[in-house]
Design a protein around this motif. Structure first.
Motif, PDB file in Angstrom:
ATOM      1  N   LEU A 186      95.943 116.367   5.786  1.00 18.79           N
ATOM      2  CA  LEU A 186      95.774 115.499   6.949  1.00 18.79           C
ATOM      3  C   LEU A 186      94.746 114.437   6.604  1.00 18.79           C
ATOM      4  N   VAL A 187      95.176 113.175   6.647  1.00 17.09           N
ATOM      5  CA  VAL A 187      94.265 112.051   6.395  1.00 17.09           C
ATOM      6  C   VAL A 187      94.048 111.327   7.722  1.00 17.09           C
ATOM      7  N   VAL A 188      92.807 111.292   8.169  1.00 14.21           N
ATOM      8  CA  VAL A 188      92.452 110.570   9.389  1.00 14.21           C
ATOM      9  C   VAL A 188      91.265 109.668   9.073  1.00 14.21           C
ATOM     10  N   GLY A 189      90.956 108.760   9.973  1.00 13.86           N
ATOM     11  CA  GLY A 189      89.837 107.866   9.703  1.00 13.86           C
ATOM     12  C   GLY A 189      89.262 107.269  10.955  1.00 13.86           C
ATOM     13  N   HIS A 190      88.151 106.595  10.773  1.00 12.98           N
ATOM     14  CA  HIS A 190      87.496 105.877  11.865  1.00 12.98           C
ATOM     15  C   HIS A 190      87.582 104.379  11.572  1.00 12.98           C
ATOM     16  N   PRO A 191      87.354 103.528  12.573  1.00 17.94           N
ATOM     17  CA  PRO A 191      87.549 102.088  12.373  1.00 17.94           C
ATOM     18  C   PRO A 191      86.366 101.352  11.766  1.00 17.94           C
ATOM     19  N   TYR A 192      85.275 102.036  11.505  1.00 20.24           N
ATOM     20  CA  TYR A 192      84.045 101.363  11.105  1.00 20.24           C
ATOM     21  C   TYR A 192      84.038 101.025   9.616  1.00 20.24           C
ATOM     22  N   VAL A 193      83.455  99.878   9.280  1.00 22.19           N
ATOM     23  CA  VAL A 193      83.335  99.465   7.882  1.00 22.19           C
ATOM     24  C   VAL A 193      82.572 100.507   7.086  1.00 22.19           C
ATOM     25  N   ASP A 194      81.557 101.080   7.686  1.00 21.66           N
ATOM     26  CA  ASP A 194      80.742 102.107   7.057  1.00 21.66           C
ATOM     27  C   ASP A 194      80.374 103.134   8.108  1.00 21.66           C
ATOM     28  N   VAL A 195      80.138 104.368   7.668  1.00 17.97           N
ATOM     29  CA  VAL A 195      79.852 105.443   8.618  1.00 17.97           C
ATOM     30  C   VAL A 195      78.547 105.191   9.379  1.00 17.97           C
ATOM     31  N   TRP A 196      77.679 104.302   8.883  1.00 22.55           N
ATOM     32  CA  TRP A 196      76.480 103.943   9.649  1.00 22.55           C
ATOM     33  C   TRP A 196      76.856 103.546  11.074  1.00 22.55           C
ATOM     34  N   GLU A 197      77.946 102.772  11.195  1.00 20.68           N
ATOM     35  CA  GLU A 197      78.344 102.239  12.495  1.00 20.68           C
ATOM     36  C   GLU A 197      78.798 103.324  13.469  1.00 20.68           C
ATOM     37  N   ALA A 198      79.068 104.509  12.966  1.00 19.90           N
ATOM     38  CA  ALA A 198      79.485 105.602  13.840  1.00 19.90           C
ATOM     39  C   ALA A 198      78.316 106.183  14.626  1.00 19.90           C
ATOM     40  N   VAL A 199      77.096 105.798  14.259  1.00 23.28           N
ATOM     41  CA  VAL A 199      75.909 106.209  15.019  1.00 23.28           C
ATOM     42  C   VAL A 199      75.709 105.213  16.159  1.00 23.28           C
ATOM     43  N   LYS A 200      75.539 105.722  17.357  1.00 24.10           N
ATOM     44  CA  LYS A 200      75.408 104.843  18.521  1.00 24.10           C
ATOM     45  C   LYS A 200      74.158 103.964  18.394  1.00 24.10           C
ATOM     46  N   PRO A 201      74.281 102.665  18.649  1.00 24.02           N
ATOM     47  CA  PRO A 201      73.101 101.790  18.600  1.00 24.02           C
ATOM     48  C   PRO A 201      71.978 102.268  19.518  1.00 24.02           C
ATOM     49  N   SER A 202      72.335 102.826  20.669  1.00 25.03           N
ATOM     50  CA  SER A 202      71.298 103.287  21.607  1.00 25.03           C
ATOM     51  C   SER A 202      70.435 104.386  21.009  1.00 25.03           C
ATOM     52  N   SER A 203      70.982 105.179  20.097  1.00 23.63           N
ATOM     53  CA  SER A 203      70.203 106.239  19.457  1.00 23.63           C
ATOM     54  C   SER A 203      69.199 105.679  18.462  1.00 23.63           C
ATOM     55  N   LEU A 204      69.418 104.429  18.036  1.00 21.97           N
ATOM     56  CA  LEU A 204      68.522 103.779  17.082  1.00 21.97           C
ATOM     57  C   LEU A 204      67.587 102.781  17.750  1.00 21.97           C
ATOM     58  N   GLY A 205      67.755 102.585  19.055  1.00 22.24           N
ATOM     59  CA  GLY A 205      66.915 101.611  19.750  1.00 22.24           C
ATOM     60  C   GLY A 205      67.285 100.179  19.455  1.00 22.24           C
ATOM     61  N   ILE A 206      68.553  99.940  19.096  1.00 25.73           N
ATOM     62  CA  ILE A 206      69.014  98.571  18.862  1.00 25.73           C
ATOM     63  C   ILE A 206      70.114  98.255  19.868  1.00 25.73           C
ATOM     64  N   PRO A 207      70.317  96.979  20.228  1.00 24.98           N
ATOM     65  CA  PRO A 207      71.341  96.662  21.230  1.00 24.98           C
ATOM     66  C   PRO A 207      72.758  96.839  20.713  1.00 24.98           C
ATOM     67  N   ALA A 208      72.981  96.579  19.427  1.00 26.05           N
ATOM     68  CA  ALA A 208      74.316  96.690  18.845  1.00 26.05           C
ATOM     69  C   ALA A 208      74.192  96.591  17.329  1.00 26.05           C
ATOM     70  N   TRP A 209      75.234  97.044  16.630  1.00 29.87           N
ATOM     71  CA  TRP A 209      75.288  96.816  15.192  1.00 29.87           C
ATOM     72  C   TRP A 209      75.606  95.345  14.949  1.00 29.87           C
ATOM     73  N   PRO A 210      74.856  94.687  14.079  1.00 33.51           N
ATOM     74  CA  PRO A 210      75.089  93.251  13.863  1.00 33.51           C
ATOM     75  C   PRO A 210      76.391  92.985  13.121  1.00 33.51           C
ATOM     76  N   ALA A 211      76.958  91.815  13.352  1.00 36.11           N
ATOM     77  CA  ALA A 211      78.134  91.371  12.605  1.00 36.11           C
ATOM     78  C   ALA A 211      77.661  90.812  11.263  1.00 36.11           C
ATOM     79  N   VAL A 212      78.267  91.274  10.190  1.00 37.67           N
ATOM     80  CA  VAL A 212      77.910  90.821   8.845  1.00 37.67           C
ATOM     81  C   VAL A 212      79.063  89.987   8.303  1.00 37.67           C
ATOM     82  N   PRO A 213      78.804  88.741   7.899  1.00 40.38           N
ATOM     83  CA  PRO A 213      79.879  87.876   7.397  1.00 40.38           C
ATOM     84  C   PRO A 213      80.590  88.480   6.196  1.00 40.38           C
ATOM     85  N   ARG A 214      81.874  88.186   6.096  1.00 46.20           N
ATOM     86  CA  ARG A 214      82.649  88.628   4.929  1.00 46.20           C
ATOM     87  C   ARG A 214      82.011  88.103   3.639  1.00 46.20           C
ATOM     88  N   GLY A 215      82.096  88.905   2.609  1.00 48.06           N
ATOM     89  CA  GLY A 215      81.546  88.506   1.319  1.00 48.06           C
ATOM     90  C   GLY A 215      80.142  89.011   1.089  1.00 48.06           C
TER      91      GLY A 215
END
Length: 272
Positions: A186-215
């Protein structure tokens, strides 16, 4: 932008009133001055003993505002001896099995992409996985997934579950996942570029994960955007220290990991 100290810890408002929380066995808290995170295993007069995920014990004084619970400052107090004990739960939210020992490992496995994925799964599901006898291993990427599956040799008594990062339609990862055609995998996945993003921003005291430009390297870009030091290893240790239970993770990851555990532990999946 919120300011951070060099160790990435947000400034705590010591002047604010904080709740008192009984130091019940199994309660997971963090001592912020050391970063030590663990479950309560003992509480004597004036001190509480924590056990981290590696089995290490440390005792700390029951100081006012001395601990973090789900990222918020609390004052731990000795639990009332007359209070009925509530059912203990693991970090994943499952009912804990008192006195349970780790089972012999199953023939089946769960594979994740990298070390950070494995550490996050261990942080939240480690106790459950040991009780079920499920081993989690990391692959350092999924480019060679078909060959990895073939080498593993899945079967009815050796199911294989695979967790893939950034599994979205049209991605390289989705094409690799689609190439694996085995009823015991069974292969499943999450939509995040990296598993860091799977941690809720509120748990880190940040408003949101920032958008990082391609490249740009995503992790480096995140550290730069948040004003964190550029050491991504230190950033990950900070992020992981803020994960205390399933409540700190996004549902898109929670559901997929639970799905893999259920698949690997289905009746008939053999324990070696």
């Amino acid at each position: 932008m919120r300011s951070y100290s060099p160790d990435l810890t947000p400034p705590w408002k010591r002047s604010a009133a904080v709740p008192e929380v009984p130091a019940e066995p199994g309660l997971v808290v963090e001592e912020p001055s050391t970063g030590f995170c663990g479950a309560v295993v003992g509480c004597e007069a004036g001190t509480v003993t924590l056990e981290d995920r590696f089995g290490k014990h440390r005792a700390f004084p029951l100081a006012p505002r001395g601990f973090l619970l789900e990222g918020r400052a609390v004052t731990l107090v000795r639990p009332s001896s007359g209070a009925p004990a509530a059912p203990s739960r693991t970090a994943s939210g499952s009912l804990a099995v008192p006195g349970a020992r780790a089972r012999v490992a199953r023939a089946g496995r769960i594979y994740v992409e990298g070390r950070h994925d494995a550490e996050l799964v261990e942080r939240v599901w480690g106790e459950d996985l040991r009780v079920e006898g499920v081993v989690v291993e990391y692959l350092e990427g999924v480019d060679d997934l078909p060959a990895v599956v073939e080498e593993f040799g899945p079967g009815p008594d050796a199911r294989l579950g695979v967790l893939v990062d950034h599994l979205v339609p049209g991605s390289k990862e989705s094409r690799i996942a689609a190439s694996v055609d085995d009823p015991h995998v069974l292969v499943v996945g999450h939509p995040y570029v990296d598993v860091w993003e799977a941690v809720k921003p509120s748990s880190l005291g940040i408003p949101a994960w920032p958008a990082v430009p391609r490249g740009q390297d995503w992790k480096t870009g995140v550290c730069r955007a948040l004003g964190w030091p550029g050491n991504t290893g230190a950033a990950w240790r900070h992020i992981l220290s803020r994960v205390h239970s399933y409540r700190d993770l996004e549902p898109a990851l929670l559901g997929r990991v639970e799905e893999l555990i259920d698949f690997v532990t289905e009746p008939g999946s053999q324990v070696c």
